[in-house]
Design a protein around this motif. Structure first.
Motif, PDB file in Angstrom:
ATOM      1  N   GLY A 280       0.764  -1.352   0.142  1.00  0.00           N
ATOM      2  CA  GLY A 280       0.177  -0.102   0.090  1.00  0.00           C
ATOM      3  C   GLY A 280       0.760   1.248   0.048  1.00  0.00           C
ATOM      4  O   GLY A 280       0.407   2.399  -0.632  1.00  0.00           O
ATOM      5  N   ALA A 281       1.937   1.396   0.583  1.00  0.00           N
ATOM      6  CA  ALA A 281       2.863   2.365   0.835  1.00  0.00           C
ATOM      7  C   ALA A 281       4.215   1.941   1.169  1.00  0.00           C
ATOM      8  O   ALA A 281       4.408   1.076   1.818  1.00  0.00           O
ATOM      9  N   THR A 282       5.133   3.087   0.744  1.00  0.00           N
ATOM     10  CA  THR A 282       6.567   2.764   1.283  1.00  0.00           C
ATOM     11  C   THR A 282       7.147   3.826   1.899  1.00  0.00           C
ATOM     12  O   THR A 282       6.991   4.952   1.630  1.00  0.00           O
ATOM     13  N   TYR A 283       7.853   3.447   3.096  1.00  0.00           N
ATOM     14  CA  TYR A 283       8.351   4.698   3.945  1.00  0.00           C
ATOM     15  C   TYR A 283       9.801   4.806   3.578  1.00  0.00           C
ATOM     16  O   TYR A 283      10.420   3.654   3.426  1.00  0.00           O
ATOM     17  N   VAL A 284      10.479   5.975   3.475  1.00  0.00           N
ATOM     18  CA  VAL A 284      11.733   6.077   3.391  1.00  0.00           C
ATOM     19  C   VAL A 284      12.030   6.683   4.673  1.00  0.00           C
ATOM     20  O   VAL A 284      11.770   7.680   5.257  1.00  0.00           O
ATOM     21  N   LEU A 285      12.737   5.965   5.333  1.00  0.00           N
ATOM     22  CA  LEU A 285      13.153   6.140   6.978  1.00  0.00           C
ATOM     23  C   LEU A 285      14.615   6.561   7.096  1.00  0.00           C
ATOM     24  O   LEU A 285      15.442   6.300   6.200  1.00  0.00           O
ATOM     25  N   PHE A 286      14.570   7.559   7.780  1.00  0.00           N
ATOM     26  CA  PHE A 286      16.171   7.952   8.186  1.00  0.00           C
ATOM     27  C   PHE A 286      16.532   7.764   9.447  1.00  0.00           C
ATOM     28  O   PHE A 286      15.668   7.613  10.541  1.00  0.00           O
ATOM     29  N   ALA A 287      17.858   7.615   9.535  1.00  0.00           N
ATOM     30  CA  ALA A 287      18.150   6.891  10.783  1.00  0.00           C
ATOM     31  C   ALA A 287      19.676   7.298  11.345  1.00  0.00           C
ATOM     32  O   ALA A 287      20.569   7.581  10.363  1.00  0.00           O
ATOM     33  N   ARG A 288      19.864   7.780  12.506  1.00  0.00           N
ATOM     34  CA  ARG A 288      21.279   8.252  13.094  1.00  0.00           C
ATOM     35  C   ARG A 288      22.165   6.908  13.081  1.00  0.00           C
ATOM     36  O   ARG A 288      21.728   5.638  13.558  1.00  0.00           O
ATOM     37  N   VAL A 289      23.350   7.088  12.945  1.00  0.00           N
ATOM     38  CA  VAL A 289      24.207   6.106  12.709  1.00  0.00           C
ATOM     39  C   VAL A 289      25.858   6.603  13.417  1.00  0.00           C
ATOM     40  O   VAL A 289      26.775   6.169  13.148  1.00  0.00           O
ATOM     41  N   ASP A 290      25.563   7.897  14.177  1.00  0.00           N
ATOM     42  CA  ASP A 290      26.982   8.241  14.582  1.00  0.00           C
ATOM     43  C   ASP A 290      27.357   7.664  15.761  1.00  0.00           C
ATOM     44  O   ASP A 290      26.726   6.798  16.280  1.00  0.00           O
ATOM     45  N   HIS A 291      28.699   7.716  16.302  1.00  0.00           N
ATOM     46  CA  HIS A 291      29.253   7.186  17.350  1.00  0.00           C
ATOM     47  C   HIS A 291      29.097   8.018  18.588  1.00  0.00           C
ATOM     48  O   HIS A 291      29.348   7.353  19.815  1.00  0.00           O
ATOM     49  N   GLU A 292      28.512   9.014  18.742  1.00  0.00           N
ATOM     50  CA  GLU A 292      28.160   9.712  19.755  1.00  0.00           C
ATOM     51  C   GLU A 292      27.471   9.230  21.232  1.00  0.00           C
ATOM     52  O   GLU A 292      28.073   8.963  22.194  1.00  0.00           O
ATOM     53  N   THR A 293      26.445   8.483  20.891  1.00  0.00           N
ATOM     54  CA  THR A 293      25.566   7.913  21.872  1.00  0.00           C
ATOM     55  C   THR A 293      25.236   6.740  21.817  1.00  0.00           C
ATOM     56  O   THR A 293      24.744   5.925  22.530  1.00  0.00           O
TER      57      THR A 293
END
Length: 387
Positions: free
Chosen positions: A142-155
């Motif tokens: 029915g629908a597709t999400y373009v997801l964004f995610a953090r991948v830094d080393h800080e936390t």
């Protein structure tokens, strides 16, 4: 078969190949399934390529190919990606859930071979050139999400993708891995199961700046044969950003490249030396275009221009785009079992934005609205009438 080429000094030289011993075209059709190309992922810092086929993950380096220990023989990965630090390999679908493999993913340690569990994603992972952020897809019919995610080393370790609340929503499914421009100010998405669609969004605003259909739009089911032939003529891997900001390249079935200037909203057509229909298009780290044709040809094209170029990843412009995006959103909390991720997202199609509460109550839609919104309104109306 996956072939590896050297493209230094403006020349192409084949270095080797990797066979995953996957089923050929005829065997896959005989089994009643679709033939799948192997999944591949380049290490971000080393000359190392991971290739996944049926029950195998092969690591290629200049020393030659070698099987990766760890993944079970039942694994059938459709997408691979390295974490930005190169210490973790992400793979989907999961090898540990036989009943619902697409509900999670695998997290592999390329050194020890250890296999852990990760979040759900299904179509490639694209790292933003500003660093610390990736984009991937979570698809449904029915629908597709373009997801964004953090991948830094800080936390947290870079192996962890911490999904953010802001997301794009695309109609239906069938999309390819998103592609970021070299300066990080644009994001292009190619695909759609029913149309050869191409959409480009400004980043970090996620405002849609281009939406078009390559070829004739879908005439509706049942599909005429001539339309199906036209759909197949367009490669799904036919877009690339070069080194120039704001310029997207599109390969065509007629053996040409279309240069789309997103800033001036103009386009120019260029002939490809080999002239065969474009079956694949990509760009090197230096911004040169690599064009594959259906005739078996592979061409490296330098792009000459007096326009300024973005040199290397993590430019000031790209880093500023990531910072602005992160400042405007927050991480999705750990979703309890039985809860849906979409209940925590703020989604946009590039023109309108919906909070999760908005989608829970929307009850009107027109024929001009995307399919997913019309379905959502129909479901909500049926629910309300049942109450």
């Amino acid at each position: 078969m996956v072939h590896i080429w050297d493209c230094g000094a403006g020349q192409l030289r084949e270095l080797g190949s990797v066979s995953t011993e996957s089923s050929g075209y005829d065997e896959a059709v005989d089994r009643g399934g679709a033939w799948e190309t192997p999944a591949v992922a380049w290490h971000p810092h080393e000359p190392q390529l991971m290739v996944a086929g049926e029950g195998r993950v092969v690591r290629w380096s200049p020393a030659g190919p070698a099987d990766l220990n760890g993944p079970p023989r039942t694994a059938c990965y459709r997408s691979l990606a390295f974490s930005p630090d190169g210490r973790t390999l992400w793979a989907t679908p999961s090898s540990g859930d036989e009943d619902n493999p697409w509900d999670s993913s695998d997290v592999l340690d390329p050194v020890s071979g250890a296999v852990g569990s990760g979040p759900r994603w299904d179509t490639g992972i694209a790292e933003h050139p500003g660093g610390g952020l990736v984009a991937t897809l979570r698809s449904d019919q029915g629908a597709t999400y373009v997801l964004f995610a953090r991948v830094d080393h800080e936390t947290a370790p870079a192996a962890a993708m911490r999904v953010l609340r802001r997301a794009l929503i695309l109609d239906v499914d069938g999309y390819e891995t998103p592609v970021f421009s070299a300066d990080g100010r644009h994001l292009a998405v190619r695909g759609n199961a029913y149309d050869n669609s191409l959409e480009v969004f400004a980043f970090p605003s996620l405002r849609r700046v281009l939406a078009t259909t390559l070829g004739e739009p879908s005439p509706g089911y049942p599909y005429p044969q001539e339309w199906l032939d036209g759909m197949r003529a367009w490669s799904r891997q036919n877009i690339a950003f070069g080194a120039r900001p704001g310029v997207l390249w599109v390969g065509t079935p007629t053996g040409t490249l279309i240069e789309v200037d997103l800033e001036t909203e103009t386009a120019a057509v260029h002939d490809v030396p080999a002239g065969s229909p474009v079956s694949g298009l990509g760009s090197t780290a230096a911004g040169e275009l690599v064009v594959a044709g259906t005739g078996g040809d592979l061409v490296l094209l330098p792009v000459r221009s007096d326009s300024p170029k973005i040199r290397g990843p993590h430019s000031d412009t790209a880093r500023a785009a990531v910072t602005a995006f992160l400042d405007a959103t927050s991480e999705v909390p750990e979703v309890p079992e039985g809860d849906d991720l979409e209940n925590h997202l703020v989604v946009t199609d590039g023109t309108r934005t919906w909070e999760s509460d908005d989608l829970a109550t929307v009850d009107t839609a027109t024929a001009a609205d995307p399919t997913w919104l019309r379905l959502r309104a129909a479901v909500n109306n049926a629910r309300d009438q049942g109450n």
